[in-house]
Design a protein around this motif. Structure first.
Motif, mmCIF file in Angstrom:
data_model
loop_
_atom_site.group_PDB
_atom_site.id
_atom_site.type_symbol
_atom_site.label_atom_id
_atom_site.label_comp_id
_atom_site.label_asym_id
_atom_site.label_seq_id
_atom_site.Cartn_x
_atom_site.Cartn_y
_atom_site.Cartn_z
ATOM 1 N N GLN A 1 33.742 -24.206 4.247
ATOM 2 C CA GLN A 1 33.789 -25.193 3.240
ATOM 3 C C GLN A 1 35.072 -25.954 3.323
ATOM 4 O O GLN A 1 35.130 -27.250 3.059
ATOM 5 C CB GLN A 1 34.049 -24.303 2.062
ATOM 6 C CG GLN A 1 32.909 -23.689 1.316
ATOM 7 C CD GLN A 1 33.023 -23.199 -0.094
ATOM 8 O OE1 GLN A 1 33.968 -22.324 -0.283
ATOM 9 N NE2 GLN A 1 32.674 -23.879 -1.230
ATOM 10 N N THR A 2 36.323 -25.473 3.708
ATOM 11 C CA THR A 2 37.464 -26.410 3.753
ATOM 12 C C THR A 2 37.641 -27.341 5.030
ATOM 13 O O THR A 2 38.399 -28.180 5.041
ATOM 14 C CB THR A 2 38.650 -25.535 3.508
ATOM 15 O OG1 THR A 2 38.789 -24.585 4.501
ATOM 16 C CG2 THR A 2 38.576 -24.744 2.206
ATOM 17 N N GLY B 1 39.708 -16.384 8.122
ATOM 18 C CA GLY B 1 39.636 -17.846 8.177
ATOM 19 C C GLY B 1 40.408 -18.618 8.987
ATOM 20 O O GLY B 1 39.844 -19.284 9.853
ATOM 21 N N VAL C 1 44.322 -19.056 1.024
ATOM 22 C CA VAL C 1 43.236 -19.212 0.088
ATOM 23 C C VAL C 1 42.647 -17.965 -0.519
ATOM 24 O O VAL C 1 42.335 -18.129 -1.638
ATOM 25 C CB VAL C 1 42.168 -19.801 0.756
ATOM 26 C CG1 VAL C 1 41.502 -18.518 1.835
ATOM 27 C CG2 VAL C 1 40.820 -20.199 -0.075
ATOM 28 N N GLY C 2 43.025 -16.712 -0.304
ATOM 29 C CA GLY C 2 42.593 -15.455 -0.859
ATOM 30 C C GLY C 2 43.584 -15.018 -1.802
ATOM 31 O O GLY C 2 43.174 -14.019 -2.779
ATOM 32 N N PHE D 1 30.008 -17.578 -2.636
ATOM 33 C CA PHE D 1 31.271 -17.066 -2.107
ATOM 34 C C PHE D 1 31.927 -16.057 -2.713
ATOM 35 O O PHE D 1 32.168 -14.868 -2.178
ATOM 36 C CB PHE D 1 32.120 -18.331 -2.003
ATOM 37 C CG PHE D 1 33.606 -17.855 -1.541
ATOM 38 C CD1 PHE D 1 33.787 -17.455 -0.114
ATOM 39 C CD2 PHE D 1 34.540 -18.050 -2.560
ATOM 40 C CE1 PHE D 1 35.162 -16.985 0.022
ATOM 41 C CE2 PHE D 1 35.952 -17.393 -2.230
ATOM 42 C CZ PHE D 1 36.180 -16.974 -0.931
ATOM 43 N N GLY E 1 35.745 -14.992 4.773
ATOM 44 C CA GLY E 1 36.453 -15.872 5.466
ATOM 45 C C GLY E 1 36.022 -17.018 6.407
ATOM 46 O O GLY E 1 36.538 -18.122 6.262
ATOM 47 N N VAL F 1 35.003 -19.660 3.837
ATOM 48 C CA VAL F 1 36.057 -20.490 3.654
ATOM 49 C C VAL F 1 36.450 -21.454 4.547
ATOM 50 O O VAL F 1 36.446 -22.878 4.406
ATOM 51 C CB VAL F 1 37.413 -19.476 3.378
ATOM 52 C CG1 VAL F 1 38.532 -20.651 3.014
ATOM 53 C CG2 VAL F 1 37.366 -18.933 2.078
ATOM 54 N N SER F 2 36.289 -21.209 5.944
ATOM 55 C CA SER F 2 36.324 -22.317 6.831
ATOM 56 C C SER F 2 35.448 -23.240 6.996
ATOM 57 O O SER F 2 35.703 -24.429 7.183
ATOM 58 C CB SER F 2 36.492 -21.421 8.270
ATOM 59 O OG SER F 2 37.802 -20.749 8.390
ATOM 60 N N ILE G 1 40.789 -12.155 3.983
ATOM 61 C CA ILE G 1 39.912 -13.317 3.917
ATOM 62 C C ILE G 1 40.936 -14.449 4.562
ATOM 63 O O ILE G 1 40.416 -15.350 5.648
ATOM 64 C CB ILE G 1 39.811 -13.758 2.519
ATOM 65 C CG1 ILE G 1 39.039 -12.864 1.961
ATOM 66 C CG2 ILE G 1 39.306 -15.180 2.516
ATOM 67 C CD1 ILE G 1 38.863 -13.270 0.454
#
Length: 315
Positions: free
Chosen positions: A28-29, A240, A36-37, A211, A22, A25-26, A236
């Motif tokens: 990356q985005t 995130g 997202v999961g 990831f 998680g 992801v934060s 996740i």
């Protein structure tokens, strides 16, 4: 080995990995996306199985899982590089998963066949009176060790096991994934040309693969103990959006936001472990129920939309 404690710890460890995913992801985005999961279960299971871990537990390991994640991400990226619709990626992942399960099944059947042949040979030896336990003066309580076709009794000097013997269990499941990775790399070079020399391609691939590796290591630890964890998607998602909401673009907030997210994810794993190990409930029922509860919490917290934003240091 304290089996209940190991099984319990696997769920807690898995929860920590999902929390890390998680955070990933934060980073990356740049924000927390609660949805997202949802699409990650198939990819994660495929990476675990490609790596040689058998669904049902007991066979496999982390090295093969890491290589399995690389193999899967390279296959998906080949499709994208060839301008194949992204909708085909899940078809490819499903096909790879089925192929890996089939190969694992064939491998188990071959092991079973070897054991049956050994048993038949022992039966024939007993009937012929040549079995080791039927030799004159043999003590039936003695343990015998077969080595290079000879039978050794306790007290005889045994040769020092070599590297392959010491690590046979790990190599048995990791080597196929490594070989598969080499084959996919060669195919990538043939299909995409000078890809092996393209640093940008491999940099992005490593990020995406890392990831998936994080997720697969968490799920793989649970599968090795004979369990299953379906709470991944919303663990996740909640991790995130919680991190992005706590940080709000501040690097200083990372000092307390990251430990908070890890603690929450580990707590989710702990509760899963209590349900499965302590109460003896079905892993599917416990983790699927946990996933539904986490979904409601995440959607209530975020309103169903991406919220917050990651800090420069986290990115």
């Amino acid at each position: 080995m304290r089996v209940p404690l190991v099984r319990f710890g696997a769920y807690v460890l898995a929860g920590g990995f999902y929390g890390l995913a998680g955070v990933f992801v934060s980073a990356q985005t740049g924000s927390g996306d609660p949805l997202v999961g949802n699409s990650l279960l198939l990819s994660m299971f495929a990476a675990v199985v490609i790596g040689g871990t058998q669904l049902g537990g007991g066979k496999g390991g982390r090295v093969g899982t890491i290589f399995g994640a690389f193999v899967l991400m390279i296959v998906v990226n080949i499709l994208l590089a060839l301008n194949v619709s992204a909708y085909f990626s899940t078809i490819a992942e499903g096909g790879v998963l089925l192929a890996a399960v089939l190969l694992g099944s064939l491998s188990r059947h071959s092991v079973l066949a070897d054991r049956l042949r050994t048993l038949r040979g022992a039966i024939r030896a007993r009937r012929a009176g040549t079995h080791v336990s039927q030799r004159p003066g043999a003590d039936r309580k003695l343990a015998f060790v077969a080595s290079r076709g000879r039978v050794r009794a306790p007290g005889d000097a045994l040769p020092e096991p070599g590297f392959l013997q010491r690590h046979a269990a790990a190599l048995r499941y990791a080597v196929p994934a490594c070989v598969c990775l080499l084959v996919v790399l060669v195919a990538t070079q043939v299909v995409l040309g000078n890809t092996l020399l393209n640093g940008g391609f491999w940099n992005s691939l490593l990020v995406l693969s890392t990831f998936l590796i994080i997720l697969a290591l968490g799920q793989g630890s649970v599968i090795l103990t004979g369990g299953l964890d379906l709470s991944v998607p919303w663990t996740i998602g909640l991790s995130g959006i919680l991190l992005a909401g706590l940080v709000q673009g501040s690097d200083a907030a990372l000092l307390y936001a990251v430990p908070t997210v890890f603690a929450l994810a580990a707590l989710i794993g702990l509760l899963n472990g209590l349900g499965v190990v302590a109460l003896g409930l079905s892993p599917i029922a416990v983790t699927l129920a946990a996933n539904g509860i986490l979904q409601g919490i995440a959607l209530l917290y975020s309103g169903g939309t991406p919220s917050g934003f990651a800090s420069p240091g986290l990115r």
